[in-house]
Scaffold this motif. Structure first.
Motif, mmCIF file in Angstrom:
data_model
loop_
_atom_site.group_PDB
_atom_site.id
_atom_site.type_symbol
_atom_site.label_atom_id
_atom_site.label_comp_id
_atom_site.label_asym_id
_atom_site.label_seq_id
_atom_site.Cartn_x
_atom_site.Cartn_y
_atom_site.Cartn_z
ATOM 1 N N ALA A 252 56.040 46.986 -9.868
ATOM 2 C CA ALA A 252 57.426 46.784 -9.455
ATOM 3 C C ALA A 252 58.312 47.942 -9.914
ATOM 4 N N ALA A 253 58.091 48.414 -11.143
ATOM 5 C CA ALA A 253 58.918 49.501 -11.672
ATOM 6 C C ALA A 253 58.682 50.796 -10.901
ATOM 7 N N LEU A 254 57.423 51.104 -10.601
ATOM 8 C CA LEU A 254 57.135 52.326 -9.843
ATOM 9 C C LEU A 254 57.716 52.213 -8.434
ATOM 10 N N GLY A 255 57.593 51.061 -7.821
ATOM 11 C CA GLY A 255 58.162 50.878 -6.486
ATOM 12 C C GLY A 255 59.662 51.106 -6.475
ATOM 13 N N ALA A 256 60.347 50.609 -7.509
ATOM 14 C CA ALA A 256 61.797 50.799 -7.594
ATOM 15 C C ALA A 256 62.148 52.266 -7.788
ATOM 16 N N MET A 257 61.399 52.984 -8.629
ATOM 17 C CA MET A 257 61.649 54.408 -8.843
ATOM 18 C C MET A 257 61.457 55.203 -7.555
ATOM 19 N N LEU A 258 60.399 54.882 -6.829
ATOM 20 C CA LEU A 258 60.134 55.592 -5.575
ATOM 21 C C LEU A 258 61.246 55.330 -4.563
ATOM 22 N N ALA A 259 61.685 54.081 -4.476
ATOM 23 C CA ALA A 259 62.744 53.750 -3.531
ATOM 24 C C ALA A 259 64.042 54.483 -3.864
ATOM 25 N N ALA A 272 48.041 44.029 -5.710
ATOM 26 C CA ALA A 272 47.053 44.505 -6.674
ATOM 27 C C ALA A 272 47.726 45.455 -7.666
ATOM 28 N N ASN A 273 46.935 46.269 -8.335
ATOM 29 C CA ASN A 273 47.457 47.164 -9.377
ATOM 30 C C ASN A 273 47.711 48.572 -8.858
ATOM 31 N N PHE A 274 48.032 48.685 -7.588
ATOM 32 C CA PHE A 274 48.317 49.981 -6.992
ATOM 33 C C PHE A 274 49.340 49.790 -5.879
ATOM 34 N N LEU A 275 49.873 50.890 -5.377
ATOM 35 C CA LEU A 275 50.835 50.864 -4.288
ATOM 36 C C LEU A 275 50.386 51.804 -3.174
ATOM 37 N N LEU A 276 50.520 51.349 -1.947
ATOM 38 C CA LEU A 276 50.362 52.223 -0.794
ATOM 39 C C LEU A 276 51.742 52.767 -0.447
ATOM 40 N N VAL A 277 51.821 54.095 -0.269
ATOM 41 C CA VAL A 277 53.089 54.753 0.016
ATOM 42 C C VAL A 277 52.892 55.706 1.188
ATOM 43 N N ALA A 278 53.835 55.650 2.135
ATOM 44 C CA ALA A 278 53.866 56.631 3.217
ATOM 45 C C ALA A 278 54.907 57.680 2.859
ATOM 46 N N ARG A 320 51.094 53.729 -14.067
ATOM 47 C CA ARG A 320 50.643 53.823 -15.457
ATOM 48 C C ARG A 320 51.756 53.484 -16.440
ATOM 49 N N GLY A 321 52.956 53.203 -15.918
ATOM 50 C CA GLY A 321 54.045 52.759 -16.770
ATOM 51 C C GLY A 321 54.881 53.883 -17.351
ATOM 52 N N GLY A 322 56.169 53.563 -17.599
ATOM 53 C CA GLY A 322 57.062 54.415 -18.360
ATOM 54 C C GLY A 322 57.101 55.863 -17.946
ATOM 55 N N GLU A 323 56.945 56.742 -18.930
ATOM 56 C CA GLU A 323 57.090 58.181 -18.709
ATOM 57 C C GLU A 323 56.032 58.729 -17.761
ATOM 58 N N HIS A 324 54.873 58.093 -17.730
ATOM 59 C CA HIS A 324 53.825 58.552 -16.809
ATOM 60 C C HIS A 324 54.280 58.422 -15.359
ATOM 61 N N ASP A 325 54.875 57.280 -15.036
ATOM 62 C CA ASP A 325 55.324 57.071 -13.663
ATOM 63 C C ASP A 325 56.563 57.894 -13.347
ATOM 64 N N ALA A 326 57.433 58.087 -14.335
ATOM 65 C CA ALA A 326 58.596 58.951 -14.128
ATOM 66 C C ALA A 326 58.154 60.378 -13.804
#
Length: 340
Positions: A252-259, A272-278, A320-326
């Motif tokens: 959810a956090a990575l999805g929000a950052m990407l958006a 699942a534990n991953f996201l599909l992104v176009a 991967r959470g936090g700073e990794h996803d940032a």
């Protein structure tokens, strides 16, 4: 380009968002178990599957004779191809490509339309084997079990790849606990436990078919350490809950950052534990982006353009959470901007 698995994209990278195993590595209880087993009979005695099969059967409400232990879930696809030798097999795509590889030539691709939810009408009545993921890799789509049940018919076997089902609290759409002919359910523990090198999996089918599949394996196909892990996990499935909860938060956090930072990209909802992104269609394609991130930032992502039914701009990202996803999002933003 020939499809390769996420581990190939992760080789040599410093930050891995390509391999879709749980973040954080094996949990502490599992590391302790493996150390104990190394001092016990896991290495000095021939593997005995009975205790693991009984525990798995108990977890899912099945009979032990309906459980077949596997050297990873991918082992199950090869067994199915070997034993059933289907006349007209089909794989529902976008989907993990290993089933199609082991089934050989002549496999029909049943490609779902975006947003990649299951369409029962897409399966011709003469198809005698169908492989479908639930939740599906790489789309993350969780199909209703009724829709999958709708694929079952006389003379057809439906293989349900539930390698990521443990990431869903309560597993509301699983078919693992439902017996009867016509359905094979494959499960993997390597994803949720982050032990892909250990190869821990199993399948469940009606007793007669399970025996055929079991008998087709080589002698001692699953090692003693893997059996100990399978048994312990089945006896204590509650140990998986914290891992699944973290995966949901990180997703959810990575999805929000990407958006927020890549508004022109499309983030697909996933279970699942991953996201599909176009990625934006006017930017670099997935293969170019993946190569650039690895070379410039040491970041590995999984181009999803090699999955049938996906475009040249689709990627799969494992949070991967936090700073990794940032760091990942910042690098993606730079790659898209530089490529325009």
């Amino acid at each position: 380009m020939t499809d390769v698995h996420g581990d190939v994209w992760a080789r040599g990278a410093r930050y891995d968002h390509a391999v879709n195993v749980a973040t954080g590595g094996p949990p502490d209880w599992l590391r302790a178990l493996l150390r104990r087993e190394l001092d016990d009979e896991a290495l000095t005695a021939y593997p005995d599957e009975r205790a693991a099969a009984e525990a798995i059967a108990f977890r899912h409400g099945r009979a032990p004779e309906e459980v077949v232990l596997l050297n990873g879930a991918a082992h199950g696809f090869a067994l199915v191809a070997q034993v059933l030798a289907p006349r007209r097999p089909a794989v529902v795509h976008p989907q993990f490509t290993e089933p199609e590889r082991v089934l050989g030539g002549g496999v029909e691709q049943l490609v779902l339309r975006d947003p990649y939810t299951l369409e029962r009408a897409a399966v011709d009545k003469d198809i005698d084997l169908v492989v479908v993921g639930n939740p599906t890799n790489p789309t993350g789509v969780l199909h209703p079990r009724g829709a999958i049940r709708g694929l079952v018919r006389e003379g057809r076997t439906v293989v349900v790849d539930e390698a990521f089902m443990d990431f869903i609290p309560g597993e509301p759409e699983t078919l693992a606990g439902e017996g009867g002919a016509g359905v094979i359910v494959l499960r993997s523990l390597t994803k949720i436990l982050a032990v892909p090198g250990l190869r821990v999996g199993y399948l469940m089918a009606d007793a007669a078919l399970a025996e055929r599949l079991r008998s087709a394996r080589s002698a001692w196909p699953v090692n003693g350490l893997a059996l100990a892990v399978a048994r312990a996990t089945a006896l204590h499935p509650e140990r998986l809950v914290p891992v699944a909860e973290r995966a949901a938060r990180d997703r959810a956090a990575l999805g929000a950052m990407l958006a927020a930072q890549l508004p022109d990209a499309r983030v697909y909802p996933g279970a699942a534990n991953f996201l599909l992104v176009a990625l934006p269609p006017d930017g670099p394609d997935a293969l170019t982006t993946a190569a650039g991130l690895r070379d410039a930032h040491g970041i590995a992502i999984r181009p999803a353009s090699t999955f049938p039914g996906l475009s040249a701009h689709h990627v799969r990202l494992t949070p991967r959470g936090g700073e990794h996803d940032a760091r990942l999002v910042a690098a993606l933003r730079t790659a898209v901007a530089d490529g325009r």
